[in-house]
Motif scaffolding. Structure first.
Motif, short mmCIF file in Angstrom:
data_model
loop_
_atom_site.label_atom_id
_atom_site.label_comp_id
_atom_site.label_asym_id
_atom_site.label_seq_id
_atom_site.Cartn_x
_atom_site.Cartn_y
_atom_site.Cartn_z
N LYS A 92 -3.57 -9.19 -8.98
CA LYS A 92 -2.41 -10.10 -8.86
C LYS A 92 -1.11 -9.33 -8.85
O LYS A 92 -0.19 -9.60 -8.07
CB LYS A 92 -2.44 -11.12 -10.00
N ASN A 93 -1.01 -8.35 -9.74
CA ASN A 93 0.22 -7.57 -9.87
C ASN A 93 0.16 -6.22 -9.17
O ASN A 93 1.07 -5.40 -9.32
CB ASN A 93 0.57 -7.38 -11.35
N LYS A 94 -0.92 -5.98 -8.42
CA LYS A 94 -1.05 -4.76 -7.62
C LYS A 94 -0.89 -3.50 -8.48
O LYS A 94 -0.11 -2.59 -8.16
CB LYS A 94 -0.01 -4.73 -6.48
N ARG A 95 -1.62 -3.47 -9.58
CA ARG A 95 -1.61 -2.31 -10.47
C ARG A 95 -3.03 -1.82 -10.69
O ARG A 95 -3.96 -2.63 -10.79
CB ARG A 95 -0.99 -2.65 -11.84
N VAL A 96 -3.20 -0.52 -10.78
CA VAL A 96 -4.50 0.06 -11.14
C VAL A 96 -4.27 1.21 -12.10
O VAL A 96 -3.17 1.77 -12.18
CB VAL A 96 -5.29 0.59 -9.91
N LEU A 128 -3.57 0.40 -0.58
CA LEU A 128 -3.65 -0.79 -1.44
C LEU A 128 -2.27 -1.36 -1.79
O LEU A 128 -2.17 -2.47 -2.31
CB LEU A 128 -4.38 -0.43 -2.74
N ASN A 129 -1.21 -0.59 -1.49
CA ASN A 129 0.17 -1.03 -1.76
C ASN A 129 0.39 -1.41 -3.22
O ASN A 129 1.01 -2.43 -3.54
CB ASN A 129 0.56 -2.21 -0.85
N THR A 130 -0.12 -0.56 -4.12
CA THR A 130 0.11 -0.80 -5.55
C THR A 130 1.58 -0.58 -5.89
O THR A 130 2.28 0.19 -5.23
CB THR A 130 -0.74 0.14 -6.42
#
Length: 199
Positions: A92-96, A128-130
């Motif tokens: 949802k927040n594009k974080r890994v 992935l555009n994190t």
């Protein structure tokens, strides 16, 4: 269930990152046996007793959209020499987070960590555009902390009494991150380091 992180092969000059499979159990144990890596009390490297559950857990997290695990393959020998993964995935927040990384002792300090992290960061930010990539490590794992800083990550803070490890000890976790706005500079720095090591 999860569509954001899809299994992918990432290939560099020294190593290839391939999706982890149950067939990799024996090869991972052999890699971990080079240096008896499970003996480092502040890491979570699998041993003969735990390697099967280690792989099963990683694959279960992948199925639930929480992780994307890889084996690290030495391109020169074709051997599996370690593992790494995206984890704590927040689609949802594009974080890994990039973590659960370890290498056979013979592969440490050879430049493959820089290349692995470069490929994972590039895929995270450019495909992935994190918005941010995290790194977490044990407070007492100073080699890991220094390696993360050398990548260009900045320390966010320390989560005290963050978890209880497999030995029952309380773990303080040091959190680092690289933001998408910082990636161009970090990328340039890593490419410069890799070019020097290849020549």
């Amino acid at each position: 269930m999860q569509t954001w992180l899809k299994p992918v092969v990432l290939e560099g000059n020294l190593v290839k990152l391939a999706p982890l499979e149950t067939t990799h159990v024996a090869a991972l144990l052999e890699a971990a046996s080079d240096g008896n890596l499970w003996e480092l009390w502040y890491t979570s490297v699998p041993s003969e007793e735990t390697v099967e559950s280690y792989v099963k857990t990683a694959l279960a997290e992948q199925k639930n959209g929480l992780a994307l695990p890889f084996v690290i393959i030495d391109k020169k020998s074709g051997d599996v020499v370690g593992t790494t993964r995206y984890l704590n995935v927040d689609s949802k927040n594009k974080r890994v987070e990039i973590g659960a990384t370890w290498y056979a002792k013979r592969m440490q300090r050879t430049g493959i960590n820089t290349e692995c992290k470069y490929m994972l960061l590039k895929h995270a930010f450019e495909t992935l555009n994190t918005i941010a990539v995290e790194f977490r490590t044990h407070f007492h794992n100073h080699p890991s902390r220094n390696a993360i800083l050398r990548l260009g990550a900045k320390q966010d803070g320390i989560l005290r009494n963050h978890s209880i490890d497999h030995n029952g000890f309380l773990r303080d976790t040091v959190v680092f991150s690289i933001l998408n706005s910082e990636w161009p500079t970090v990328k340039k720095s890593l490419e410069f380091k890799m070019e020097k090591s290849y020549s």
